[in-house]
Structure formats: structure tokens, C-alpha cells
Scaffold this active site. Structure first.
Site, mmCIF file in Angstrom:
data_model
loop_
_atom_site.group_PDB
_atom_site.id
_atom_site.type_symbol
_atom_site.label_atom_id
_atom_site.label_comp_id
_atom_site.label_asym_id
_atom_site.label_seq_id
_atom_site.Cartn_x
_atom_site.Cartn_y
_atom_site.Cartn_z
ATOM 1 N N GLU A 103 0.804 -1.221 0.000
ATOM 2 C CA GLU A 103 0.000 0.000 0.000
ATOM 3 C C GLU A 103 0.836 1.269 0.000
ATOM 4 O O GLU A 103 1.661 1.507 0.889
ATOM 5 C CB GLU A 103 -0.950 0.034 1.201
ATOM 6 C CG GLU A 103 -1.882 1.236 1.183
ATOM 7 C CD GLU A 103 -3.004 1.159 2.195
ATOM 8 O OE1 GLU A 103 -3.833 2.095 2.229
ATOM 9 O OE2 GLU A 103 -3.067 0.169 2.956
ATOM 10 N N LYS A 162 -8.876 -0.689 0.541
ATOM 11 C CA LYS A 162 -10.004 -1.109 1.376
ATOM 12 C C LYS A 162 -10.804 -2.141 0.587
ATOM 13 O O LYS A 162 -11.263 -1.859 -0.516
ATOM 14 C CB LYS A 162 -10.905 0.071 1.756
ATOM 15 C CG LYS A 162 -10.476 0.789 3.020
ATOM 16 C CD LYS A 162 -10.571 -0.112 4.222
ATOM 17 C CE LYS A 162 -9.799 0.460 5.396
ATOM 18 N NZ LYS A 162 -9.484 -0.597 6.366
#
Length: 444
Positions: A242, A260
Site C-alpha cells: 500500500e 479497502k
């Protein structure tokens, strides 16, 4: 020492034939300040990764408490603002305005300046030896020092698991109860989403080293922001996919890519494809992602020119060795006078691992978790390649190591974003999918 003398304003670059960055990291990993930031860690095409960096023996180090009002203020110091800097801000330092002082053994901020550094261009298949100094002669000397490291590359295999066991702090049942409590708080209107984590801990066997965990992760499971960093009696191994932030100092472009939405990978191709399709179509996971997109848009706006914040991509499916993720991309143009410190301060801690509203989510997290330490903080590099660029990752899929008399002790966490319709058991299983690659690297 004056600011003028402590800064390193001159850069000298030499180009050399290709070496594998993991082999270089293996040759230098026992030296003080050993650093490896690997793009894809074995898969340089992962998520557009082009550059890897390897270095050791920093000439300037800070380890300590951050300023609550301006946690990244040291990045404005000429000694660090000149680049060649790697830093780590702990999650708890960023959460403190919401949670108050909570203790914990990991420092708020770790910074190290590397006057000599190797930059690996995966696209051109060349290595840059980069030196920084107060003048041209000093910069050339540091570049030559970095070039000399190229002779120290060693074959990097995949060692056996270095830890016998991973003990969970708490239990699966306790985690499910925490999720149920957060769902109830959301239902009562206290917040919209919170990322709640579980932790595992253990010790490496006598004589074993954190770098072995990094080698095991890099053997076919390396992530876009793979990292190893050894500084004093602490070490960090990260297999993070990420991106927290990039910031082009010349272009002024800011980018963030929050994750997410998660599904586990499956060895059966048909089942794996079905899981990916299920994630891509999931209204719950899209809503969870969109909440964080809105939060990150608001965070970036604090450092951006009015009207420049854009959502470039929504709900893109990314597949990693053990999980599928939904990823969105938000960009902005920095406001006049904004630099790396201001960009980081505007958005830290990352919204994807706190929740919404961020301040309240951090308070709820503190009610269910002990201090997180570096996990879900950020590891960042400032102008490592001589291009006035900031790159910062979110420290998920990360293990923190501290050396004691009996050897290395480690701790790792995995979390899940809890929303109104979260199922406690499903969220627990999601954390187990996320920790899987790291646990396999640690204990097999």
C-alpha cells in the site's frame, strides 16, 4: 554545527552495470543502518515499481519523540531536507492528539541520512551510485564508497523459518467481540468505520536474524513496497502493498492509493477468480473503500491547491500473492510553499488504517488495542534518487523487531475495516488472510 555545514547540497552520480538489489542487500544487511527498499521485491513490475534502493551506515540519525503539533518538523531541517533520508513515523505518534499519551516501546520518529546510496533502475537495468556532500569532492567520495559496495553482493537464498511459534495477543473470540462492539458504536452514530487489529508476537531462534524473514518474504511473495531497515537495536521487515503518499517536489503532484476491501487468494484458479469477482462486485467493500476515499480527499485538500483534488481511479482490483484488494487513487497539486513535511502532516496517520471520522476512529481503536508501534505508521524516503521526490508506504504486512539479551523479539498485526454491516467472524478471517504471508515467513 551550522545549518550550512550540516546540509549536503551537492549530489554526484555514477552509473554502473546491473546487480540484483536483493543480493546487494544480503551483502550489507549486518552493517549499521542497513536499508533495503525493494520495488516488488523480486517482481519489479509490481504496481509500476521502477526503483529499488540499498544503503547502510548513515551519517546522521534521529530516534525519539516527535513534536505533537508538527510531527514531521525535522524534515524542514537543512540537515535532512537535502534528501538521501529514510524515516519511520509510528502510528501512535500520529494518533496521540486523539488518544493522549499511551506509552509503548517504539519511538515516535526514526530518521537516517545516507550520504552514500545505491539506486537500482529496474527499467534501464542499471545501478546508480549516489553520493551527497557539502562540496563536489565530498559527494564524489560518497558515490565511490557506494560503488565499492557492488563487490559485496552475495547470493540470497530462502532460509528456513527463523521462529518456532507465533503467539496471538488475545484470542479470536476477543477480536470478534471487539468487532461487534464497533458495529454497535457505528449503529449508535458514533462513527462510520474503524480499522481494528489483532497482534501476534514471538522470538527468533538463537542466532537467527530479521533479514532472514525479509529473504523469505522476497522469495515469490514480495510486495510493491517491500522494506528492510536495521537501526540500532531495532529492525523492521515490511511486505506492504500500500502506497500512502508520493509527492513530486518539482511537479507538486501528490498521490495516495488507499486499500479497502479484501478477499483471500485460492490455489484453485476458478475459485480464485470467483473470489476476485465477488470482491469487485461487493457493495459493502465498495462502500468501505469510498468512505476512505472521501477521508483522503479531505486530508489531501489541507496541502493542495483549491479545486485540484481528483479521484482518478475507484475500486481497482489488485491481486497479491495471498489476497485480492480494492484500491483507489486520489491525486492533487500541492499548494504554494508546501513541501514533504506539510504533505505528510496533512494526511498522517493514513486514513485506510484509522477510519472515519479519523479522530473518533482513533479513539475507538485505542479502546480495543494496545499501542501499535510502527504498524500502520509510515516508512518514507525523501529524495533517495536525486529527483526531489517523497515516497511513503503504509506499514501493513509489517513485523517490528527489537533485540534483547536472548535475541530478537518480534510483533506483527493485521486489521480489518469495520463498517455497519460487518460480520465479526468474516472480519476475523480477513485478518488471518492478511497475516498469512508474514506468518509463513516467520514460522513456516
Amino acid at each position: 554545527m551550522s545549518d550550512r555545514l550540516s546540509a549536503l547540497p551537492v549530489i554526484h552520480v555514477e552509473t554502473h552495470p546491473w546487480r540484483e538489489p536483493l543480493a546487494m542487500a544480503a551483502g550489507l544487511n549486518r552493517r549499521e543502518g542497513a536499508l533495503a527498499l525493494l520495488a516488488g521485491a523480486g517482481d519489479p513490475t509490481a504496481h509500476g515499481g521502477r526503483w529499488s534502493f540499498v544503503a547502510c551506515e548513515p551519517d546522521r540519525v534521529f530516534v525519539g519523540r516527535a513534536d505533537d503539533a508538527a510531527p514531521f518538523a525535522l524534515l524542514r531541517d537543512p540537515a535532512y531536507a537535502g534528501g538521501g533520508v529514510v524515516g519511520l513515523m509510528s502510528y501512535d505518534a500520529g494518533a496521540r492528539p486523539a488518544t493522549g499519551e499511551r506509552g509503548g516501546g517504539w519511538p515516535d520518529l526514526m530518521l537516517a541520512r545516507y550520504p552514500a546510496l545505491l539506486a537500482f533502475d529496474h527499467r534501464a537495468r542499471r545501478v546508480r551510485a549516489i553520493g551527497r556532500g557539502a562540496d563536489a569532492e565530498a559527494a564524489r567520495f560518497q558515490a565511490e564508497r557506494a560503488a565499492a559496495w557492488l563487490d559485496e553482493a552475495v547470493s540470497a537464498g530462502s532460509p528456513s523459518p527463523p521462529s518456532v511459534r507465533a503467539d496471538e495477543e488475545g484470542s479470536g473470540a476477543a477480536y470478534e467481540a471487539a468487532v461487534a462492539d464497533v458495529v454497535a458504536r457505528i449503529g449508535a452514530g458514533e462513527l462510520f468505520q474503524a480499522n481494528i487489529a489483532r497482534a501476534w508476537a514471538g522470538r527468533l531462534d538463537p542466532g537467527r536474524d530479521p533479514f532472514e524473514v525479509f529473504l523469505r518474504l522476497s522469495a515469490g511473495r514480495g510486495a510493491a513496497y517491500g522494506a528492510f531497515w536495521r537501526l540500532g537495536m531495532r529492525a523492521l521487515v515490511s511486505n506492504s502493498p500500500e502506497l500512502f503518499l508520493t509527492f513530486g517536489g518539482h511537479s507538486g503532484r501528490i498521490e495516495t492509493r488507499p486499500i479497502k476491501g479484501t478477499r483471500p487468494r485460492d490455489p484453485d484458479p476458478a475459485r480464485d477468480a470467483a473470489l476476485a469477482a465477488e470482491l469487485a462486485a461487493s457493495a459493502k467493500d465498495r462502500a468501505e473503500n469510498l468512505m476512505i476515499v472521501d477521508l483522503m480527499r479531505n486530508d489531501l485538500a489541507r496541502a493542495a491547491r483549491p479545486g485540484s483534488v481528483r479521484v482518478e481511479r475507484l475500486f481497482e482490483l489488485e491481486s497479491h500473492p495471498t489476497v485480492h484488494h480494492l484500491v483507489s487513487t486520489i491525486t492533487a497539486q500541492a499548494a504554494e510553499g508546501v513541501g514533504p513535511a506539510e504533505v505528510l502532516e496533512a494526511a498522517f496517520p493514513p486514513g485506510s488504517i484509522t477510519g472515519a471520522p479519523k479522530h473518533q476512529a482513533m479513539k475507538v481503536i485505542a479502546g480495543h488495542e494496545p499501542p501499535r508501534g510502527p504498524w500502520c505508521g509510515s516508512l518514507f524516503g525523501l529524495d533517495l534518487g536525486g529527483e526531489a521526490r517523497l515516497t511513503a508506504s503504509v506499514l501493513i504486512r509489517t513485523a517490528a523487531f527489537e533485540r534483547e539479551a536472548a535475541g530478537w523479539r518480534w510483533r506483527a498485526l493485521a486489521g480489518a475495516g469495520i463498517v455497519a454491516d460487518s460480520d465479526p467472524r468474516a472480519e476475523r478471517l480477513e485478518t488471518e488472510a492478511k497475516i498469512r504471508a508474514l506468518k509463513e515467513a516467520l514460522v513456516g
